[in-house]
Design a protein around this motif. Structure first.
Motif, mmCIF file in Angstrom:
data_model
loop_
_atom_site.group_PDB
_atom_site.id
_atom_site.type_symbol
_atom_site.label_atom_id
_atom_site.label_comp_id
_atom_site.label_asym_id
_atom_site.label_seq_id
_atom_site.Cartn_x
_atom_site.Cartn_y
_atom_site.Cartn_z
ATOM 1 N N CYS A 1 -0.680 2.149 -7.230
ATOM 2 C CA CYS A 1 -0.864 1.095 -6.228
ATOM 3 C C CYS A 1 -0.135 1.436 -4.931
ATOM 4 O O CYS A 1 -0.713 1.373 -3.854
ATOM 5 N N THR A 2 1.134 1.812 -5.028
ATOM 6 C CA THR A 2 1.921 2.040 -3.805
ATOM 7 C C THR A 2 1.588 3.360 -3.118
ATOM 8 O O THR A 2 1.649 3.449 -1.899
ATOM 9 N N GLU A 3 1.221 4.379 -3.883
ATOM 10 C CA GLU A 3 1.011 5.708 -3.301
ATOM 11 C C GLU A 3 -0.441 6.023 -2.953
ATOM 12 O O GLU A 3 -0.701 6.774 -2.024
ATOM 13 N N ILE A 4 -1.390 5.477 -3.701
ATOM 14 C CA ILE A 4 -2.801 5.785 -3.447
ATOM 15 C C ILE A 4 -3.489 4.621 -2.737
ATOM 16 O O ILE A 4 -4.126 4.787 -1.717
ATOM 17 N N GLU A 5 -3.343 3.426 -3.279
ATOM 18 C CA GLU A 5 -3.979 2.261 -2.650
ATOM 19 C C GLU A 5 -3.287 1.907 -1.333
ATOM 20 O O GLU A 5 -3.936 1.583 -0.361
ATOM 21 N N ARG A 6 -1.982 1.937 -1.322
ATOM 22 C CA ARG A 6 -1.139 1.647 -0.158
ATOM 23 C C ARG A 6 -1.479 0.336 0.555
ATOM 24 O O ARG A 6 -1.859 0.335 1.726
ATOM 25 N N LYS B 1 -0.631 -3.485 2.231
ATOM 26 C CA LYS B 1 0.383 -3.889 3.204
ATOM 27 C C LYS B 1 1.697 -4.265 2.526
ATOM 28 O O LYS B 1 2.754 -3.825 2.921
ATOM 29 N N ASN B 2 1.641 -5.097 1.498
ATOM 30 C CA ASN B 2 2.851 -5.503 0.784
ATOM 31 C C ASN B 2 2.898 -4.738 -0.540
ATOM 32 O O ASN B 2 2.521 -5.256 -1.587
ATOM 33 N N LYS B 3 3.371 -3.503 -0.487
ATOM 34 C CA LYS B 3 3.316 -2.595 -1.628
ATOM 35 C C LYS B 3 3.998 -3.126 -2.880
ATOM 36 O O LYS B 3 3.439 -3.089 -3.965
ATOM 37 N N GLU B 4 5.233 -3.601 -2.741
ATOM 38 C CA GLU B 4 6.001 -4.032 -3.911
ATOM 39 C C GLU B 4 5.361 -5.222 -4.610
ATOM 40 O O GLU B 4 5.241 -5.244 -5.830
ATOM 41 N N MET B 5 4.944 -6.205 -3.840
ATOM 42 C CA MET B 5 4.319 -7.389 -4.427
ATOM 43 C C MET B 5 2.997 -7.010 -5.107
ATOM 44 O O MET B 5 2.715 -7.429 -6.220
ATOM 45 N N ARG B 6 2.201 -6.186 -4.437
ATOM 46 C CA ARG B 6 0.916 -5.770 -4.996
ATOM 47 C C ARG B 6 1.117 -4.934 -6.261
ATOM 48 O O ARG B 6 0.381 -5.072 -7.236
ATOM 49 N N ALA B 7 2.122 -4.077 -6.288
ATOM 50 C CA ALA B 7 2.410 -3.261 -7.475
ATOM 51 C C ALA B 7 2.781 -4.153 -8.657
ATOM 52 O O ALA B 7 2.349 -3.909 -9.794
ATOM 53 N N MET B 8 3.568 -5.201 -8.394
ATOM 54 C CA MET B 8 3.935 -6.145 -9.462
ATOM 55 C C MET B 8 2.696 -6.889 -9.965
ATOM 56 O O MET B 8 2.556 -7.129 -11.167
ATOM 57 N N GLU B 9 1.786 -7.243 -9.059
ATOM 58 C CA GLU B 9 0.540 -7.911 -9.458
ATOM 59 C C GLU B 9 -0.304 -7.003 -10.344
ATOM 60 O O GLU B 9 -0.902 -7.452 -11.313
ATOM 61 N N ARG B 10 -0.349 -5.715 -10.002
ATOM 62 C CA ARG B 10 -1.126 -4.758 -10.804
ATOM 63 C C ARG B 10 -0.527 -4.610 -12.204
ATOM 64 O O ARG B 10 -1.255 -4.525 -13.189
ATOM 65 N N ALA B 11 0.794 -4.579 -12.298
ATOM 66 C CA ALA B 11 1.448 -4.485 -13.604
ATOM 67 C C ALA B 11 1.155 -5.732 -14.436
ATOM 68 O O ALA B 11 0.899 -5.644 -15.641
#
Length: 177
Positions: free
Chosen positions: A144-149, A151-161
């Motif tokens: 999520c943070t490295e490929i999708e990138r 705007k709000n990386k941390e929040m989006r990464a937590m949503e994906r998890a």
């Protein structure tokens, strides 16, 4: 003598099961996608993504990251068109990862996966995450943070998890393995 013979047969059955007529253990064709609760059409796309990523020697963790992120982006619909002119299963942007791709190529799962593979292989953090073979949550966050990138990386990464935990079939076994 009898013990040695039994030991030899046991050893041979482990090393050469087909030679002794012993069936080999069942090996799943799609060990990553089979862990997720998906509709039939979504499962077909997830298996296509997994198969293509395996051809590029991508680890199970990153495969899970790709599938969960594709699910979040398009619900694994290769024909999806999103806001801001995003296309395909990974919702590629013509001005981003989908540069130099036609709209049809962005909607083609194999072409999209190949484009994502290039981004994965260029990214050191993703290649490091690939070494965490079965640490699915961290691989999903890295994807999520490295490929999708977003705007709000941390929040989006937590949503994906969290989405991964929702999609997983047998939580206790799948999270360990």
């Amino acid at each position: 003598m009898r013990r040695k013979l039994i030991l030899l047969v046991c050893l041979c059955s482990l090393l050469f099961p087909s030679k002794l007529g012993i069936p080999a253990p069942f090996k799943r064709m799609f060990p990553v996608s089979d862990r997720l609760n998906l509709r039939h059409d979504q499962r077909m796309v997830a298996q296509q993504i997994e198969s293509r990523l395996r051809k590029h020697l991508i680890s199970d963790g990153i495969i899970m990251g790709a599938i969960v992120n594709a699910y979040a982006e398009s619900r694994l619909n290769p024909r999806a068109v999103g806001p801001g002119n995003t296309h395909g299963v990974f919702q590629l942007l013509p001005s981003g990862l989908g540069h130099d791709m036609t709209i049809d190529q962005m909607h083609d799962v194999n072409a999209s996966v190949d484009r994502v593979v290039v981004a994965i292989k260029k990214n050191r953090k993703m290649m490091a995450a690939g070494r965490l073979e079965h640490d699915f949550e961290n691989a999903i966050k890295a994807f999520c943070t490295e490929i999708e990138r977003p705007k709000n990386k941390e929040m989006r990464a937590m949503e994906r998890a969290a989405l991964f935990r929702k999609l997983i079939k047998n939580k206790s076994k799948s999270l360990q393995k």
